[in-house]
Structure formats: structure tokens, C-alpha cells
Enzyme design. Structure first.
Site, PDB file in Angstrom:
ATOM      1  N   CYS A 275       0.837  -1.195   0.000  1.00 27.19           N
ATOM      2  CA  CYS A 275       0.000   0.000   0.000  1.00 27.19           C
ATOM      3  C   CYS A 275       0.878   1.255   0.000  1.00 27.19           C
ATOM      4  O   CYS A 275       1.750   1.411   0.859  1.00 27.19           O
ATOM      5  CB  CYS A 275      -0.921   0.017   1.216  1.00 27.19           C
ATOM      6  SG  CYS A 275      -1.960   1.506   1.294  1.00 27.19           S
TER       7      CYS A 275
ATOM      8  N   GLY B  43      -8.467  -5.550  -9.804  1.00 21.79           N
ATOM      9  CA  GLY B  43      -9.051  -4.603  -8.874  1.00 21.79           C
ATOM     10  C   GLY B  43     -10.051  -3.673  -9.533  1.00 21.79           C
ATOM     11  O   GLY B  43     -11.249  -3.943  -9.576  1.00 21.79           O
TER      12      GLY B  43
END
Length: 302
Positions: A101, A219
């Protein structure tokens, strides 16, 4: 990805993997993706520190559907001791660790993609989990932190040595966030350097076979088309209603409307009358109003 699938520990994964996305991949959306062909649907990122301290919001993020077999919870943090404690109380089948992330609020605490700067610590985290549970552990990461800092291979080697069962690599550097294009060539080099399954991630819009990689992770393309995992297409009104029904099953009306606003941007992009639908849903305060909006739009009276 090969048609036969791949294994994460004892679990065979025969469809594409849904990428965890904060604010989107809640239990309702994950269940929808499972029904439409996803082989694995990890949860949104869960703070390992919040988990070990019993934070209520953290517990909510870990809720899984009966359809999620195997189930997978994604954790983030940087203290191996927290991961060891968390591993003992998690009820899922697979534990995934976010080491990619790029968001500043995550990185500043040494979590997420900050671990690309410390492969030794990354391995210690995986080892701590493996010493506490027999659940398979996976890792999600990126090519490196700064542009040109190709540290992912070192991190993958470290976590593989510590017992990781698979790794997903997003083909960008953390510094890029989501700009530019994913570099699959770099991910392929990583895949060739390790014996554990490597899942390719970044900009993918289908689950077609990709022989260089064990699996694919999708995603953003799934936000508009959850049927991407079965190479299908969804009808906007049908998927909108189906998603609403799942949201109502798991959440209250306020949350359901908030999620409808988020997803309808994707479901009705480029659809005639889509802007009017989104505008009206943005004014809705209850799921019943969202359903009425869909009904009116289909009848052409919105």
C-alpha cells in the site's frame, strides 16, 4: 494464469483473485464477485494492531461470506509480535499481508510499501505468523518503493524463505501510486526468481491465461464489471439491484446508500441516463429510494 489454477497451501485457486480495495471490497461486494467467478476474495486491509486490541471497526472489516471458501483476511502493520498475536485469533483460511500500500498514512508508520525498504523485517513478519499458525500466508507488494528501486525480488526471497505460500505483485512502484502503466516484464523477472506462486496485478481487465504467472489479481476493472472473473459482462440495472440486495443483507440502510453512490459511478458510466441516476442516488437517504430510482430510469421517466 494457467487454466488448471494454482495452490495457496492446501487450497486450490481456480479463478482470478479480487484485489483488496479500501472502501470497496466489503463482504457484500466480495460475495458478488465470488458468485461471478472470483477464486479468492481477500478482505480490505485490516490493521493488525486494531485486531489484537479488539477494535470494533476492525472486526467488521473481517466479516466473510459463507461463499468465501477459502476465506482470506488481509492484514497490515509492521510489528511481527502483533502479527503473531493476530494469527492465533483469526478465523479465516488464508492470511495475506499487505506490503505494497503506497498511501502516506500507511507508509509513515512503517507499514504497507514501507516494508519494501526492509526485506529482513518483511521476512520476520511472515515467520512470526507461520510460527503461530498453520494457515498459509501470502504477501501483496509492489516492484519497489521509489522509481527504479527494484527491491521486490529481495522482499519476495525473504518472505519465501520465511514460509510464504504465494505473493501478488502490483507492477508499479509505490511512488507512482496508480499513475503510469503496470510493468509486467518486471513482475515476470520476479516470478522466474522464486519457487512460490506469483500473482500478477495492475491494470488487468480480464482473466485470460497468462502462462508466466500462477494467477491474476484484478481490482479496478471489477468495480464496473464484477463478472470480469468469468469473462462476462454485467447488465447495469441487474448488477445494481443484485448488489443492493447483498448490501442490505449485511449492512444498515445508511451504509447501503453510501456504497450505492460509490458503485453506481462505475456501473452506469457511459450508460444513457447514467448521470441522472447518479444524481438522484446522491440525494437518496434510504435503499427504497435507490430502488425507485432504478425503476424510474428503466421505464424512462427519470
Amino acid at each position: 494464469m494457467t487454466a488448471s489454477g494454482f495452490y495457496i497451501g492446501k487450497y486450490k485457486i481456480t479463478g482470478g483473485v479480487l484485489a483488496p480495495m479500501a472502501g470497496y471490497t466489503d463482504v457484500a461486494f466480495r460475495e458478488l464477485c465470488r458468485e461471478l467467478g472470483a477464486g479468492l476474495t481477500p478482505t480490505e486491509m485490516v490493521s493488525v494492531r486494531g485486531l489484537v486490541h479488539g477494535n470494533a471497526a476492525t472486526v467488521e472489516l473481517m466479516r466473510v461470506s459463507d461463499l468465501e471458501t477459502p476465506s482470506c483476511v488481509q492484514l497490515f502493520g509492521s510489528d511481527p509480535r502483533d502479527f503473531a498475536r493476530a494469527a492465533k485469533i483469526l478465523a479465516c483460511d488464508i492470511i495475506d499481508v499487505n506490503m505494497g500500500c503506497p498511501m502516506p498514512k500507511i507508509v509513515k508508520n512503517g507499514d504497507g510499501s514501507a516494508l519494501l525498504k526492509n526485506a529482513k523485517l518483511a521476512g520476520e513478519i511472515v515467520r512470526a505468523i507461520k510460527d503461530s499458525t498453520d494457515k498459509p500466508v501470502t504477501v501483496k507488494t509492489r516492484l519497489g518503493y521509489g522509481m527504479g528501486e527494484d527491491t521486490a525480488a529481495e522482499l519476495v526471497h525473504s518472505v519465501a524463505q520465511a514460509g510464504a505460500a504465494a505473493v501478488a505483485v502490483h507492477g508499479r512502484y509505490a511512488e507512482q501510486r496508480y499513475s503510469g502503466n503496470a510493468d509486467y516484464t518486471q513482475i515476470a523477472k520476479i516470478a522466474q526468481s522464486t519457487d512460490i506462486p506469483v500473482i500478477v496485478n495492475g491494470d488487468l481487465t480480464d482473466c485470460a491465461d497468462k502462462p508466466l504467472f500462477a494467477g491474476v489479481m484484478i481490482g479496478r476493472a471489477a468495480l464496473a464489471n464484477p463478472a470480469v472473473f468469468s469473462d462476462g459482462r454485467v447488465e447495469p440495472f441487474d448488477i445494481a439491484r443484485r448488489h443492493l440486495q447483498k448490501l442490505e443483507r449485511y449492512f444498515d440502510g445508511r451504509y447501503t446508500v453510501i456504497q450505492a453512490r460509490k458503485f453506481f459511478v462505475h456501473y452506469f458510466k457511459g450508460v444513457r441516463g447514467g448521470k441522472a441516476i447518479r444524481d438522484e442516488v446522491n440525494r437518496a437517504v434510504a435503499p427504497s429510494e435507490v430502488y425507485r430510482t432504478l425503476d424510474k430510469a428503466e421505464r424512462g421517466v427519470l
